[in-house]
Write a protein that holds these residues in place. Structure first.
Motif: not given
Ligand code: MG
Ligand code: ADP
Length: 760
Positions: A455, A648, A651-652
């Motif tokens: 990310d 993180d 949203n991942d």
């Molecule tokens: Mg992010």
């Protein structure tokens, strides 16, 4: 259904793990049992309405084992308290006492073994005429001494092995002790009969006056010595946990009723104000409320440089204050602290089983019965084929030697130690470097990774963007933007809100607020609907805007936040996030390991490309929504790639779950360390390179271990059985079998310990 890990007392070998597992699996109410010889513990899932730890312990007690049923949880303690009470601290003390007792027994046997070797050597050398034969007096003397010595060694030093035989006869469960027990006691009984009924015996079997008391003595001494050395080194494999436990402060200086009082850390409660003096250990997790200092966080992050902490910053239990003085408010105590989580996680990971171990487990579980069969077969075949050419008595003598040799050399002890000891050392080494590994399977998988997906925000960049430019937005419009961003947790939002605070811009009421995933957000301020986000968001609104000016910025790696109404673009701010200093080298190191690096981001194409080029990333997927991220991971896997994903974790999360190995960039205390396969404690991406190297080193160690363990057995069994005797005249003395057997375990554990010293 309750799932817990219990320490086991009385485990001597890897096949003990198999026996314990099988016994528990047959027990009503138990759905899962995984015993580990490396950590001498068992993980059990059981139905609490049907059984309990005490009952479970009773199930294995007749077999010579017991569970340590007082776990941290059952006693309502934190990991550290429990360790201090009964757990690791205590079991280590017990273990040390056990090792000392082992040492004493071995020491008592060694002189006797030396005498045996002396007598044996004399006999052999005199047979070849190198030295003169023994005089009648000394012959007679040793003739009577040897049975006495052997009796002591077998019944005192060899007691665990005899118990293994008893257990086998009573319950039909054979472990490695059983093999050694049968081998050495058969040699003893045979020799005893020969010497007790010497006259009659020699009349019937003129050539078989040979006794094997020396075999019993030497084999047991070697094996006991091997077990002692093994136990000693095994203790060293687990010292990472001990170091972590040592980080825990015992007391805390708190303010109670306006006074400073020193209390035990168990008494610290949420909201307590804690005073930290120079050089003191931070007792619990919390937030600095007054004063500032530099804190040495190396023990939990692996980073040697002390970190500056001021009001509002988080501090973690187990870190050490340098020379400032400050106060902080306790937010997490006892088992909730990061340190407690780390300890728990390392313990669990060390006790978990690597998939590669399945094969070794399977083999050692069927090994013992197979070896028993082979040994009897060996004796039978010697008599069958040897009696003709050699005469019955000689064939019987060789057969017996082979029988004992097979039993002794075939012990799959080293096989059982090969994987767990390497895993314990590997996981422990990781923890010391700030790399938290969830389980052995993750550590194993990591060495095969050939694509790393990362990310951008917070992984490659610092995740602390700042506003670098504002276009067409006056104070009132900025105030609208700030009011909207106030509701978001995104790092970009943080940058904008911080700017607003600095400029003292007012925040207004927002209604109908909504996050637009991967694009931005929307909300109503003063009756007007506003949107704030990236170019995708504006495209969705189907309003025209000047792309050129935005692209000029994105080409420099900046990220636009465009404020728009339903009709038109009102203006935008540009934020920029600094690249982490270590990103470039980390990508280069990953390339050196043959790993492709792909960056996934919700950001603009040009922005992402700019950063990727700077850092040397191979491929960029911009404008990625959470589902695009997961699809990318799936597509890579469909190509046969083993994918590690670092993110993180917000949203991942779906993509992280899909990846073969998930890596959380944990910064400080707010890490979801239980969910990710690996947590890099200070969010340093270069640790990922270290983690992969660690996995490679550990796996190499395991493979070496397995090779040597198999090698000993594969070469040893045919050699000891006398398979090569008809061709080369080779026959392995049980004495050497005992030596080889002891050395195999010791060498496996030492090889695992070498992982500790390897550079990452
Ligand atoms: Mg992010
Ligand atoms: P990433 O973590 O890769 O940046 P996100 O899904 O978190 O991915 O965000 C994607 C993009 O959506 C961001 O790059 C940004 O352009 C936009 N965005 C997300 N949240 C906000 C926000 N609060 N304000 C403005 N833009 C946002």
């Amino acid at each position: 259904m309750k799932k817990d890990t219990y320490k086991i007392k009385g485990m001597h070998c890897a096949s003990c793990a198999g026996i314990i597992e099988k016994t528990f699996k047959k027990t009503e109410g138990v759905s899962l049992a995984e015993a580990n010889y490396g950590t001498e513990s068992v993980k059990i899932s059981f139905d609490e309405t049907k059984t309990n730890p005490e009952n479970l312990s009773k199930k294995i007690e007749p077999l010579g084992y017991s569970l340590v049923t007082e776990t941290a949880e059952s006693m309502g303690m934190s990991a550290e308290e429990h360790a201090a009470h009964t757990g690791i601290g205590q079991s280590k003390k017990e273990k040390l006492a056990e090792i000392l007792a082992m040492r004493n027994t071995v020491m008592s046997a060694i002189p006797l073994a030396v005498i045996s070797v002396f007598v044996m050597g004399w006999e052999i050398l005199s047979k070849y005429g190198v030295v003169g034969g023994m005089g009648d007096v000394s012959k007679e003397f040793f003739h009577h001494l040897m049975p006495l010595l052997a009796t002591y060694v077998l019944f005192v030093v060899g007691k665990p092995y005899l118990l293994g035989v008893v257990r086998f006869l009573r319950y039909g469960k054979a472990n490695m002790d059983t093999l050694i027990g049968i081998g050495t006691s058969v040699a003893f009984i045979y020799s005893f009969i020969v010497s007790a009924f010497e006259e009659t015996w020699l009349k019937n079997f003129p050539n078989v006056g040979v006794t094997y008391f020396d075999v019993t003595i030497i084999v047991i001494t070697f094996i006991a010595l091997g077990k002692y050395l093994e136990a000693k080194s095994k203790l060293k494999t687990g010292d990472a946990i001990e170091k972590l436990l040592g980080l825990q402060a015992k007391t805390a200086l708190v303010i109670r009723d306006g006074k400073e009082v020193k209390i035990s850390i168990n008494e610290v409660i949420h909201g307590d104000f804690i005073i930290i003096k120079p050089g003191a250990k931070i007792p619990v997790d919390g937030i600095v409320t007054e004063g500032e200092s530099y804190i040495d966080e190396s023990m939990i992050s692996g980073e040697p440089m002390p970190v500056h902490k001021k009001t509002g910053d988080a501090v973690s239990a187990g870190t050490i204050n340098t020379n400032g003085t400050f106060n902080f408010k306790a937010t997490k105590v006892g088992a909730e602290t990061l340190l407690a989580h780390i300890i728990k996680m390392v313990e669990d990971a060390q006790g978990s089983k690597a998939p590669i171990q399945a094969l070794a487990d399977k083999i050692s579980s069927i090994f013992v019965p197979i070896v028993l069969v082979i040994s009897f077969l060996t004796l039978g075949l010697w008599l069958l084929f040897g009696s003709g050419p050699l005469g019955f008595s000689q064939a019987f003598s060789y057969g017996l030697v082979s029988f004992v040799g097979v039993l002794v050399i075939a012990c799959p002890c080293a096989l059982g130690l090969a994987t767990p000891t390497a895993i314990i050392v590997g996981v422990g080494k990781g923890a010391r470097e700030g790399i938290l590994i969830k389980d052995a399977a993750t550590l194993e998988k990591l060495h095969q990774v050939n694509v790393v997906v990362i990310d951008k925000t917070g992984t490659i960049t610092k995740g602390k963007p700042e506003i670098v430019d504002i276009k067409d937005l006056d104070e009132s419009m900025m105030s609208v933007l700030i009011s909207l961003e106030n509701k978001s947790e995104h790092p970009i939002a943080h940058a904008i809100v911080t700017y607003g605070k600095e400029k003292n811009l007012p925040s207004q009421n927002v209604s109908n607020f909504e996050i637009i995933k991967g694009k931005g957000l929307k909300g109503v301020v003063n009756g007007i609907e506003y949107f704030a986000g990236n170019t995708k968001l504006v495209e969705d609104l189907k309003i025209t805007f000047d792309r050129n000016i935005i692209e000029q910025y994105t080409a420099q790696g900046k990220t636009p936040v465009i404020l728009a109404s339903t009709e038109k673009v009102l203006g935008f701010v540009m934020v920029a996030d600094e690249i982490k200093p270590e990103s470039q080298k980390a990508v280069k190191d990953l390339h050196a390991l043959g790993i492709k690096v792909i960056m996934l981001t919700g950001d603009e194409k040009k922005t992402a490309q700019y950063i990727a080029d700077l850092v040397g990333i191979d491929e960029v997927v911009p404008h990625a929504l959470p589902e695009d991220k997961i699809n990318k991971v799936k597509a890579l896997q469909a190509e046969g790639k083993i994918v590690a994903m670092a993110g993180d974790g917000i949203n991942d999360a779906p993509a992280l779950a899909q990846a073969d190995v998930s890596i959380a960039m944990g910064t400080g205390t707010d890490v979801a360390i239980e969910t990710a396969g690996i947590t890099l404690l200070n969010g340093d991406i270069s640790k990922l390179v270290k983690a992969i190297k660690l996995s490679k080193i550990t796996m190499r160690g395991i493979k070496q271990n397995l090779f040597w363990a198999f090698f000993y057995n594969i070469i040893g069994i045919p050699l000891a059985s006398g398979l090569f005797f008809p061709i080369f005249g080779w026959l392995l003395s049980p004495v050497f079998a005992g030596f080889a057997m002891a050395m195999s375990s010791v060498s496996v554990v030492s090889n695992s310990l070498r992982i500790k010293a390897k550079k990452l």
